[in-house]
Design an enzyme around this catalytic site. Structure first.
Site: not given
Length: 282
Positions: A225-226, A157, A137, A194, A184-185
């Site tokens: 979302i920007y 990220c 694990r 990704n 963060s994405q």
């Protein structure tokens, strides 16, 4: 229809309808004109993709799968932090005059640690453990090294991968699963990129150790979302959806370090038009 499309539409709709805004607050990213880049965000977004069912490529628009694979090879196979070793230009904004992005990404994977069995870098240790102690694990990689953050041109990220093996009754081979942790994405620019990257990484590692690629669990802490992406996202998620493409690897390759982008086979990829000129906050 593609399950990846369905998950993406739900995630974007949830952010747009129920997310919180950073507008008016102090934020680091800026647009090219110097304007603060605000976001609408949700905390703690998760998605599961079962590669035994289908490959999780969006059909709302095309994801450049070979380019995505090339970047994942750059990090985990070539273990490079120099953009001259990468075919795409997605890292150009963060590279110095020599092409380096600092002590980030592939640099961290290449760092060796001492174990009772000898010295291993992070990827070599994953492959060793999956071969010798597959039900451990403790099989993971981690690129978020606090001591090196000041020398990274961009903090990682997608920073941590944990591998976990299951073997259901009646299955001929064990199944290799993965958890991808992402702090963060940028959902429009990077989400499916990704997802596809790490799906391909899971497929390559599984094939290298004689297992079946199973589930990819993607955990995003700050899914956003920007502000300048909102209208683009609304148009994108309203598009027609198509069946997922067939994506597989050359079965002749059995070593992780022998894979190239030529070994990625993509068939029947039907998709909507590409979204061009997406503004990127830096």
């Amino acid at each position: 229809m593609s399950k990846a499309d369905q998950l993406f539409v739900k995630m974007c709709t949830d952010i747009l309808d129920h997310g919180t805004t950073t507008e008016g607050h102090k934020v680091r990213p800026r647009w090219e004109d110097g304007t603060p880049a605000y976001t609408i965000k949700n905390f703690g977004v998760t998605a599961r993709y079962d590669l035994r069912e289908e490959f999780p490529a969006l059909t709302l628009r095309r994801t450049a799968l070979k380019s995505a694979m090339d970047e994942i090879l750059w990090i985990y196979q070539r273990k490079s932090n120099n953009i001259h070793d990468l075919k795409s230009h997605i890292w150009d904004e963060w590279a110095d005059e020599s092409g380096s992005i600092g002590k980030a990404y592939g640099y961290q994977i290449a760092q060796k640690s001492h174990y009772p069995e000898g010295d291993f870098d992070q990827m070599d240790r994953v492959l060793y453990d999956l071969t010798h102690t597959p039900y451990s694990r403790r099989i993971m990689t981690n690129m978020y090294t606090f001591a090196d953050l000041s020398e990274m041109h961009l903090y990682p990220c997608a920073y941590s991968v944990t591998y976990n093996v299951t073997h259901a009754a009646g299955d001929e081979r064990p199944t290799l699963n993965m958890v991808l942790m992402q702090r963060s994405q940028d959902i429009l620019a990077a989400n499916n990129w990704n997802v596809c990257q790490y799906a391909i990484l899971l497929m390559m590692v599984a094939q290298s150790v004689g297992m079946v690629a199973g589930e990819l669990l993607h955990v995003i802490v700050d899914a956003h979302i920007y502000d300048r992406h909102v209208d683009i996202v609304r148009e994108l998620i309203a598009r027609p959806q198509y069946p997922a493409p067939t994506v597989r690897l050359n079965p002749e390759v059995t070593s992780f370090y022998d894979f190239t982008t030529d070994d990625l086979i993509v068939e029947n990829y039907q998709h909507g038009p590409q979204v061009k000129n997406i503004p990127i906050a830096v």
